[in-house]
Design a protein around this motif. Sequence first.
Motif, PDB file in Angstrom:
ATOM      1  N   THR A 170      -7.684   1.751   2.863  1.00 46.42           N
ATOM      2  CA  THR A 170      -6.447   1.007   3.149  1.00 46.42           C
ATOM      3  C   THR A 170      -5.187   1.812   2.863  1.00 46.42           C
ATOM      4  OG1 THR A 170      -6.417   0.044   0.924  1.00 46.42           O
ATOM      5  CG2 THR A 170      -7.578  -1.184   2.648  1.00 46.42           C
TER       6      THR A 170
ATOM      7  N   ARG B   8     -13.437  -2.665   5.612  1.00 45.87           N
ATOM      8  CA  ARG B   8     -12.070  -2.662   5.092  1.00 45.87           C
ATOM      9  C   ARG B   8     -11.875  -3.822   4.105  1.00 45.87           C
ATOM     10  NH1 ARG B   8      -7.370  -1.465   7.738  1.00 45.87           N
ATOM     11  NH2 ARG B   8      -8.375   0.501   8.283  1.00 45.87           N
ATOM     12  N   THR B   9     -12.403  -4.986   4.430  1.00 43.84           N
ATOM     13  CA  THR B   9     -12.220  -6.145   3.553  1.00 43.84           C
ATOM     14  C   THR B   9     -12.995  -5.987   2.252  1.00 43.84           C
ATOM     15  OG1 THR B   9     -14.039  -7.369   4.603  1.00 43.84           O
ATOM     16  CG2 THR B   9     -11.844  -7.652   5.529  1.00 43.84           C
TER      17      THR B   9
ATOM     18  N   LEU C 255     -11.014  -4.278  -0.486  1.00 43.00           N
ATOM     19  CA  LEU C 255      -9.893  -4.996  -1.087  1.00 43.00           C
ATOM     20  C   LEU C 255     -10.418  -5.821  -2.256  1.00 43.00           C
ATOM     21  CD1 LEU C 255      -8.124  -6.055   2.221  1.00 43.00           C
ATOM     22  CD2 LEU C 255      -7.499  -4.205   0.683  1.00 43.00           C
TER      23      LEU C 255
ATOM     24  N   VAL D  88      -2.000  -5.022   1.941  1.00 37.54           N
ATOM     25  CA  VAL D  88      -2.488  -4.656   3.265  1.00 37.54           C
ATOM     26  C   VAL D  88      -1.941  -5.611   4.324  1.00 37.54           C
ATOM     27  CG1 VAL D  88      -4.556  -4.436   4.696  1.00 37.54           C
ATOM     28  CG2 VAL D  88      -4.527  -3.505   2.373  1.00 37.54           C
TER      29      VAL D  88
ATOM     30  N   GLU E  19       0.067  -4.579   7.626  1.00 37.16           N
ATOM     31  CA  GLU E  19      -0.273  -5.020   8.982  1.00 37.16           C
ATOM     32  C   GLU E  19       0.936  -5.634   9.676  1.00 37.16           C
ATOM     33  OE1 GLU E  19      -5.010  -5.981   8.075  1.00 37.16           O
ATOM     34  OE2 GLU E  19      -3.513  -7.590   8.005  1.00 37.16           O
TER      35      GLU E  19
ATOM     36  N   ALA F  64      -8.533  -1.895  11.921  1.00 35.22           N
ATOM     37  CA  ALA F  64      -8.085  -3.076  11.167  1.00 35.22           C
ATOM     38  C   ALA F  64      -9.147  -4.168  11.061  1.00 35.22           C
ATOM     39  CB  ALA F  64      -6.795  -3.632  11.790  1.00 35.22           C
TER      40      ALA F  64
ATOM     41  N   THR G 179      -5.238   2.777  13.658  1.00 38.12           N
ATOM     42  CA  THR G 179      -5.066   1.638  12.743  1.00 38.12           C
ATOM     43  C   THR G 179      -5.397   0.329  13.449  1.00 38.12           C
ATOM     44  OG1 THR G 179      -2.694   1.591  13.243  1.00 38.12           O
ATOM     45  CG2 THR G 179      -3.371   2.760  11.257  1.00 38.12           C
TER      46      THR G 179
ATOM     47  N   THR H   2      -4.904  -7.164  -1.289  1.00 36.74           N
ATOM     48  CA  THR H   2      -4.968  -7.748   0.045  1.00 36.74           C
ATOM     49  C   THR H   2      -3.574  -8.104   0.547  1.00 36.74           C
ATOM     50  OG1 THR H   2      -7.169  -8.633  -0.426  1.00 36.74           O
ATOM     51  CG2 THR H   2      -5.991  -9.588   1.437  1.00 36.74           C
TER      52      THR H   2
ATOM     53  N   GLU I 291      -1.321   1.505   4.478  1.00 39.05           N
ATOM     54  CA  GLU I 291      -0.219   0.993   3.665  1.00 39.05           C
ATOM     55  C   GLU I 291       0.952   1.971   3.631  1.00 39.05           C
ATOM     56  OE1 GLU I 291      -1.648  -1.351  -0.002  1.00 39.05           O
ATOM     57  OE2 GLU I 291      -3.380  -0.108   0.532  1.00 39.05           O
TER      58      GLU I 291
END
Length: 294
Positions: A94, A126-127, A130, A139, A143, A121, A117, A136, A98
């Motif tokens: 991430t 990716r999750t 976090l 991020v 986004e 995403a 990106t 989160t 960022e």
Amino acid sequence: MTALLLDRVARRALGWLTAHRDAFRLPADATTDADRDLTWKPLGELAQLTGRIAALHPSADLRAEAAALFAFAWAETREGALFAELVHREPHATYPVEIYAVFAQAGLRHRATDELTAATAPLRSRTVALDTPTRTLGVLMAERRIGLAPHTDPAAELARTWLGVRPEPWALDLRTAYGLTHDVFHVTDWGADRTALTPEAARYLRLWLPAWLDDRLAQGEWDLVAELLAVGACLPDADPYDGAWARLAEAQSADGGLPEQDAFPRDSFRACYHSTLATAFAATLALFGRNPAP
């Protein structure tokens, strides 16, 4: 008098950052084996905070000095090309997104980075990376800055943070204090929107910030003091915290540097860069609340 003190504190801190600009340079292996806590983290923080200072400080000369540091940070990324390499190498990470988002919000874009990106995403990996709702939120803010759809509900994530739960104030330790400050920064877009906090969160912070500041001042934890003062400056109708600002100004070295803690060496870049950045940022937000930039 306090406005003059805030201007002097910010001016000295920016002078220190300009004098130590080369220490923020990325190494040749920045996209491979470099320790990102010693490379990308300092550069990303330089970009985030000088970008805000360049937009918000009431004094034109300090806005220009901060803008020059921001431009330096962008040039170090090869005008965004290094972010494409990072995302291609670590699609689940991430931090490239960022940091890139800071520049994207300022209108500095890189086509390949934008494409990558957008493609990465939605990745489930990716999750998994976090590990806290505060991360989160960071991020989600990135986004939004880039123009991507949020991967989850920001309100639901905020409800899981310290700022959302608002626990007993005496339970705030060092780790959760930094989480709290960043909850505020992510919600307010790093001080750009002082109306973004809910009334309940703003009341909680106004009530307990003086006690938290007194505790950290007594321990000489200048980095956290600066971040808490920045939080105070993100609140509408908050106390100006003049006493805390006077203590922070006394702790600042003549050259503008400030160590993270009293026990840390004042001649060390690593010990001083973040607290000095945070001090310049907090002073800018406090001044902006009194005298908005044109």
